[in-house]
Scaffold this motif. Structure first.
Motif, PDB file in Angstrom:
ATOM      1  N   GLY A   1      -3.980 -45.804  22.209  1.00  0.00           N
ATOM      2  CA  GLY A   1      -4.705 -44.678  22.789  1.00  0.00           C
ATOM      3  C   GLY A   1      -5.456 -43.902  21.723  1.00  0.00           C
ATOM      4  O   GLY A   1      -6.606 -43.497  21.933  1.00  0.00           O
ATOM      5  N   TYR A   2      -4.819 -43.722  20.573  1.00  0.00           N
ATOM      6  CA  TYR A   2      -5.489 -43.026  19.470  1.00  0.00           C
ATOM      7  C   TYR A   2      -6.716 -43.802  19.015  1.00  0.00           C
ATOM      8  O   TYR A   2      -7.798 -43.223  18.827  1.00  0.00           O
ATOM      9  CB  TYR A   2      -4.517 -42.841  18.304  1.00  0.00           C
ATOM     10  CG  TYR A   2      -5.229 -42.482  17.017  1.00  0.00           C
ATOM     11  CD1 TYR A   2      -5.719 -41.204  16.808  1.00  0.00           C
ATOM     12  CD2 TYR A   2      -5.455 -43.447  16.033  1.00  0.00           C
ATOM     13  CE1 TYR A   2      -6.413 -40.881  15.647  1.00  0.00           C
ATOM     14  CE2 TYR A   2      -6.139 -43.137  14.874  1.00  0.00           C
ATOM     15  CZ  TYR A   2      -6.611 -41.855  14.685  1.00  0.00           C
ATOM     16  OH  TYR A   2      -7.301 -41.546  13.547  1.00  0.00           O
TER      17      TYR A   2
ATOM     18  N   ILE B   1       2.067 -38.060  23.403  1.00  0.00           N
ATOM     19  CA  ILE B   1       0.878 -38.922  23.419  1.00  0.00           C
ATOM     20  C   ILE B   1      -0.373 -38.102  23.738  1.00  0.00           C
ATOM     21  O   ILE B   1      -1.411 -38.250  23.085  1.00  0.00           O
ATOM     22  CB  ILE B   1       1.052 -40.061  24.452  1.00  0.00           C
ATOM     23  CG1 ILE B   1       2.184 -40.998  24.013  1.00  0.00           C
ATOM     24  CG2 ILE B   1      -0.247 -40.864  24.609  1.00  0.00           C
ATOM     25  CD1 ILE B   1       2.539 -42.065  25.052  1.00  0.00           C
ATOM     26  N   TYR B   2      -0.265 -37.233  24.738  1.00  0.00           N
ATOM     27  CA  TYR B   2      -1.412 -36.427  25.173  1.00  0.00           C
ATOM     28  C   TYR B   2      -1.944 -35.546  24.049  1.00  0.00           C
ATOM     29  O   TYR B   2      -3.123 -35.599  23.695  1.00  0.00           O
ATOM     30  CB  TYR B   2      -0.992 -35.570  26.375  1.00  0.00           C
ATOM     31  CG  TYR B   2      -1.992 -34.518  26.782  1.00  0.00           C
ATOM     32  CD1 TYR B   2      -3.201 -34.868  27.385  1.00  0.00           C
ATOM     33  CD2 TYR B   2      -1.736 -33.170  26.556  1.00  0.00           C
ATOM     34  CE1 TYR B   2      -4.123 -33.896  27.763  1.00  0.00           C
ATOM     35  CE2 TYR B   2      -2.648 -32.199  26.938  1.00  0.00           C
ATOM     36  CZ  TYR B   2      -3.832 -32.570  27.538  1.00  0.00           C
ATOM     37  OH  TYR B   2      -4.737 -31.612  27.897  1.00  0.00           O
ATOM     38  N   PHE B   3      -1.062 -34.743  23.473  1.00  0.00           N
ATOM     39  CA  PHE B   3      -1.499 -33.826  22.411  1.00  0.00           C
ATOM     40  C   PHE B   3      -1.899 -34.575  21.146  1.00  0.00           C
ATOM     41  O   PHE B   3      -2.835 -34.167  20.450  1.00  0.00           O
ATOM     42  CB  PHE B   3      -0.401 -32.799  22.107  1.00  0.00           C
ATOM     43  CG  PHE B   3      -0.277 -31.736  23.146  1.00  0.00           C
ATOM     44  CD1 PHE B   3      -1.283 -30.793  23.313  1.00  0.00           C
ATOM     45  CD2 PHE B   3       0.832 -31.665  23.978  1.00  0.00           C
ATOM     46  CE1 PHE B   3      -1.182 -29.799  24.283  1.00  0.00           C
ATOM     47  CE2 PHE B   3       0.942 -30.684  24.948  1.00  0.00           C
ATOM     48  CZ  PHE B   3      -0.063 -29.746  25.099  1.00  0.00           C
TER      49      PHE B   3
ATOM     50  N   THR C   1      -4.852 -46.221  30.583  1.00  0.00           N
ATOM     51  CA  THR C   1      -3.725 -47.113  30.288  1.00  0.00           C
ATOM     52  C   THR C   1      -2.688 -46.528  29.347  1.00  0.00           C
ATOM     53  O   THR C   1      -1.482 -46.642  29.616  1.00  0.00           O
ATOM     54  CB  THR C   1      -4.238 -48.454  29.731  1.00  0.00           C
ATOM     55  OG1 THR C   1      -5.013 -49.109  30.735  1.00  0.00           O
ATOM     56  CG2 THR C   1      -3.081 -49.361  29.330  1.00  0.00           C
ATOM     57  N   PRO C   2      -3.067 -45.914  28.192  1.00  0.00           N
ATOM     58  CA  PRO C   2      -2.048 -45.448  27.251  1.00  0.00           C
ATOM     59  C   PRO C   2      -0.974 -44.570  27.871  1.00  0.00           C
ATOM     60  O   PRO C   2       0.197 -44.693  27.536  1.00  0.00           O
ATOM     61  CB  PRO C   2      -2.872 -44.672  26.209  1.00  0.00           C
ATOM     62  CG  PRO C   2      -4.207 -45.310  26.237  1.00  0.00           C
ATOM     63  CD  PRO C   2      -4.437 -45.671  27.679  1.00  0.00           C
TER      64      PRO C   2
ATOM     65  N   VAL D   1      -8.978 -37.691  28.948  1.00  0.00           N
ATOM     66  CA  VAL D   1      -7.586 -37.543  28.508  1.00  0.00           C
ATOM     67  C   VAL D   1      -6.813 -36.647  29.475  1.00  0.00           C
ATOM     68  O   VAL D   1      -5.682 -36.956  29.854  1.00  0.00           O
ATOM     69  CB  VAL D   1      -7.526 -36.960  27.079  1.00  0.00           C
ATOM     70  CG1 VAL D   1      -6.075 -36.810  26.630  1.00  0.00           C
ATOM     71  CG2 VAL D   1      -8.279 -37.829  26.094  1.00  0.00           C
ATOM     72  N   VAL D   2      -7.436 -35.551  29.901  1.00  0.00           N
ATOM     73  CA  VAL D   2      -6.783 -34.611  30.821  1.00  0.00           C
ATOM     74  C   VAL D   2      -6.513 -35.269  32.176  1.00  0.00           C
ATOM     75  O   VAL D   2      -5.433 -35.118  32.755  1.00  0.00           O
ATOM     76  CB  VAL D   2      -7.639 -33.340  31.005  1.00  0.00           C
ATOM     77  CG1 VAL D   2      -7.075 -32.451  32.113  1.00  0.00           C
ATOM     78  CG2 VAL D   2      -7.724 -32.553  29.699  1.00  0.00           C
TER      79      VAL D   2
END
Length: 416
Positions: A289-290, A191-193, A350-351, A321-322
């Motif tokens: 999230g995207y 999700i992060y990347f 939240t995501p 995001v970080v």
């Protein structure tokens, strides 16, 4: 609507054919093949030669044989040889015949002690195994001196029974939590990347078109708002294409090389017992999230006139995001902490954080529903405001100064 699909397909196909996309996809697929075959690589490159350690017994030669047996019980791949003194051992280390040597000498308070010497002590596994064997030997000698029976020694070394039980109904067991923790850890990285990479891609796409003056042609035929959402969906399709390739290759490689998900790397991370609801929530929160960050990235990218300024402009978004990712990482150890619960309802966090809670805890559905509803409302609100910023931002050229540029974009959108 035709204009929307034209921009969407152009965004998708143009990015799909770029060298950077093809090269990054090939590299990631190669990495996936390595990870799914890591057990084979370890076996292939693993050396059959035993690591040798010399032991200098300064306790009148009474411990060497017993210690050699103890080491064999701890690690049978570690070979123990005898050395007369440190000079001989040093020469053996220089000749690379041994990785290091251990001095065992008497100690008035502890009975005896060990000192391990090697050129490099970065390989802690060797020293740890030597220490464990020495500890076991000391316990055995002490037990013999106290004339303890084997039953008494077993009783002394057996830890007390300890069990953890969750009082809350339907709460996950400790085993379930450990398995979920590994799976959530991996999916959080995805999700992060994914969010960071594809959201940045949209900002770069908009800035590139402005730099080449293509934007001036586009806005005369396609409304700016249509452009923004078409680009967001185009990059979303691009990300979906990559994910299908990545997960499809990973699945086929796993099926080809392993009998199931309960082996090696996959068993360690809990892939052997994947809950389908966890995967569904991962997709939902990754998609939302995207959309959230992609809309924000498109707005920020629209007020930039130079590609070089994109990273500076989207740095606040990147920090969000970080921060969300770091909170989630800290929360893996204690997902029920109050700060995790609170931040899981903050839209920009939240995501990742609500997904962390859903993956590791039995979260009431109403909490999940509220977090998703708040996230969707934020996306809609950001889309409305973002559309105005985008409408004015695509017409702006010159230096970008973050908040001032956004204010100018909003003022310019009112005039059009």
């Amino acid at each position: 609507m035709n204009k929307f699909w034209i921009v969407l397909s152009h965004t998708y196909l143009s990015k799909l054919k770029t060298k950077s996309f093809i090269i990054s996809t090939v590299i990631m697929m190669a990495l996936i093949l390595v990870l799914t075959n890591i057990s084979k690589f370890i076996v292939t490159f693993d050396s059959d030669d035993q690591e040798k350690v010399a032991v200098i017994d300064l306790t009148e030669g009474s411990l060497f044989d017993s210690y050699k047996t103890a080491v064999a019980g701890v690690n049978d791949e570690l070979s123990i040889i005898s050395a007369q003194d440190e000079k001989e051992a040093d020469e053996m280390v220089k000749a690379e015949e041994i990785v290091g040597y251990l001095l065992i000498e008497k100690d008035d308070s502890l009975g005896f002690k060990g000192t391990y010497k090697a050129n490099q002590i970065s390989d802690s596994m060797v020293s740890n195994d030597l220490l464990l064997a020495l500890t076991q030997l000391k316990s055995q000698i002490t037990a013999n001196e106290l004339k303890l029976t084997e039953q008494q020694i077993t009783q002394l070394n057996t830890p007390p029974a300890f069990e953890t039980i969750a009082l809350q109904e339907n709460a996950k067991t400790e085993e379930d939590l450990n398995q979920a923790r590994g799976l959530v850890y991996v999916l959080l990285f995805v999700i992060y990347f994914g969010v960071l990479m594809y959201a940045t891609m949209i900002a770069m796409e908009v800035a590139t078109e402005k730099t080449s003056r293509v934007m001036e042609i586009l806005i005369s035929s396609v409304p700016p708002v249509t452009q923004m959402f078409a680009k967001i969906m185009g990059v979303a399709l691009l990300s979906l294409t990559q994910m299908i390739l990545f997960f499809g290759l990973g699945y086929l490689s796993i099926k080809q090389n392993l009998t199931g998900m309960n082996e090696g790397f996959f068993a360690f991370f809990g892939f052997g017992s994947i809950n389908i609801s966890t995967i569904i929530y991962a997709i939902i929160f990754a998609l939302l999230g995207y959309l959230l960050y992609a809309t924000l990235a498109a707005c920020l990218g629209s007020v930039v006139s130079k590609i070089e300024d994109v990273q500076q402009m989207i740095s606040p978004m990147t920090m969000l995001v970080v921060i969300a990712f770091m909170i989630a990482m800290f929360g893996l150890g204690n997902p029920s902490a109050s700060y995790i619960t609170i931040t899981s309802f903050i839209p920009f966090f939240t995501p990742m954080i609500m997904f962390l809670r859903v993956g590791m805890l039995d979260v009431p559905f109403w909490e999940i529903a509220i977090s998703i509803a708040v996230l969707i409302l934020t996306i809609i609100l950001l889309g409305i405001i973002g559309a105005k910023i985008y409408r004015g931002g695509v017409l702006m050229y010159g230096s970008s100064k973050s908040l001032k540029s956004i204010k100018n974009a909003l003022q310019l959108s009112k005039k059009n």
